[in-house]
Design a protein around this motif. Sequence first.
Motif, PDB file in Angstrom:
ATOM      1  N   MET A  39     -49.317 -15.179 -26.290  1.00 56.12           N
ATOM      2  CA  MET A  39     -48.794 -16.090 -27.891  1.00 56.12           C
ATOM      3  C   MET A  39     -49.017 -15.379 -29.161  1.00 56.12           C
ATOM      4  O   MET A  39     -49.177 -13.471 -29.066  1.00 56.12           O
ATOM      5  N   ALA A  40     -48.232 -15.169 -29.880  1.00 53.39           N
ATOM      6  CA  ALA A  40     -47.699 -15.063 -31.024  1.00 53.39           C
ATOM      7  C   ALA A  40     -48.845 -14.729 -31.903  1.00 53.39           C
ATOM      8  O   ALA A  40     -49.026 -15.767 -32.195  1.00 53.39           O
ATOM      9  N   ASP A  41     -49.018 -13.587 -32.724  1.00 56.21           N
ATOM     10  CA  ASP A  41     -49.716 -13.718 -34.223  1.00 56.21           C
ATOM     11  C   ASP A  41     -48.976 -13.621 -35.402  1.00 56.21           C
ATOM     12  O   ASP A  41     -48.051 -12.640 -35.617  1.00 56.21           O
ATOM     13  N   PHE A  85     -41.183  -8.220 -34.193  1.00 52.53           N
ATOM     14  CA  PHE A  85     -42.845  -7.558 -33.292  1.00 52.53           C
ATOM     15  C   PHE A  85     -42.996  -6.696 -34.686  1.00 52.53           C
ATOM     16  O   PHE A  85     -41.950  -5.901 -34.591  1.00 52.53           O
ATOM     17  N   ASP A 103     -47.319  -7.816 -30.050  1.00 57.30           N
ATOM     18  CA  ASP A 103     -47.374  -9.686 -30.369  1.00 57.30           C
ATOM     19  C   ASP A 103     -47.464 -10.708 -31.649  1.00 57.30           C
ATOM     20  O   ASP A 103     -47.586 -11.629 -31.780  1.00 57.30           O
ATOM     21  N   LYS A 104     -47.749  -9.294 -33.059  1.00 57.51           N
ATOM     22  CA  LYS A 104     -47.877  -9.546 -34.532  1.00 57.51           C
ATOM     23  C   LYS A 104     -46.413  -9.641 -34.237  1.00 57.51           C
ATOM     24  O   LYS A 104     -45.945  -8.181 -34.755  1.00 57.51           O
ATOM     25  N   ARG A 145     -40.509  -8.289 -23.360  1.00 49.16           N
ATOM     26  CA  ARG A 145     -40.591  -9.160 -24.619  1.00 49.16           C
ATOM     27  C   ARG A 145     -39.290 -10.436 -24.745  1.00 49.16           C
ATOM     28  O   ARG A 145     -39.905 -12.068 -24.573  1.00 49.16           O
ATOM     29  N   LYS A 159     -41.435 -13.470 -22.585  1.00 45.76           N
ATOM     30  CA  LYS A 159     -42.801 -14.323 -23.401  1.00 45.76           C
ATOM     31  C   LYS A 159     -42.613 -14.428 -24.990  1.00 45.76           C
ATOM     32  O   LYS A 159     -42.932 -15.609 -25.030  1.00 45.76           O
ATOM     33  N   GLN A 166     -44.210 -17.393 -27.472  1.00 43.52           N
ATOM     34  CA  GLN A 166     -43.797 -17.158 -28.778  1.00 43.52           C
ATOM     35  C   GLN A 166     -43.070 -17.981 -29.463  1.00 43.52           C
ATOM     36  O   GLN A 166     -43.210 -18.396 -30.898  1.00 43.52           O
ATOM     37  N   ASP A 177     -44.674 -21.095 -30.631  1.00 45.10           N
ATOM     38  CA  ASP A 177     -46.135 -20.645 -32.013  1.00 45.10           C
ATOM     39  C   ASP A 177     -45.589 -21.094 -33.381  1.00 45.10           C
ATOM     40  O   ASP A 177     -45.819 -20.839 -34.138  1.00 45.10           O
TER      41      ASP A 177
END
Length: 146
Positions: free
Chosen positions: A1-3, A32, A38-39, A96, A99, A103, A106
């Motif tokens: 999951m992305a923040d 990122f 993942d933020k 990357r 994912k 992401q 999100d």
Amino acid sequence: MADLSDKKINKAYNDMRSRSDESDTNWLLLDFEDERSDKLILTATGSGGLTELKELLDDNNASFAYVRVSYSNDKESQREKFIIVKWIGENCGVMRRAKLSVQAADVKRVLPVFSIEVTAVEKNDLNEENIVKRLRNAGGASYDGV
């Protein structure tokens, strides 16, 4: 999951969506925080459209962008539509890339109003003429033959 907790993201999104004469922002770029994070953070905004945005895309990174595209179907009408761009630079790492689809979901929850998603692996994938064609097709009936 992305923040996507960076408060600047929501502020920039609302700025773009507003009809205010105070802002001419028509794109925002999310990158990122670092290679392993993942933020996502807001790294840039601008008013120069896809042309300006493309200059900032890095072949070593994956990024997301939100862009307002303006076009007309005839001399009487002007339309504005929003797109989400998923940028996957040619030198982006394998982990990357793996994912990104999760992401992207999100990102779409945080930037929910858009007409189409454009996946770009090279800057030519962000050709405005081709994107406008996709937007017209996504818009349904066309009565003017465009």
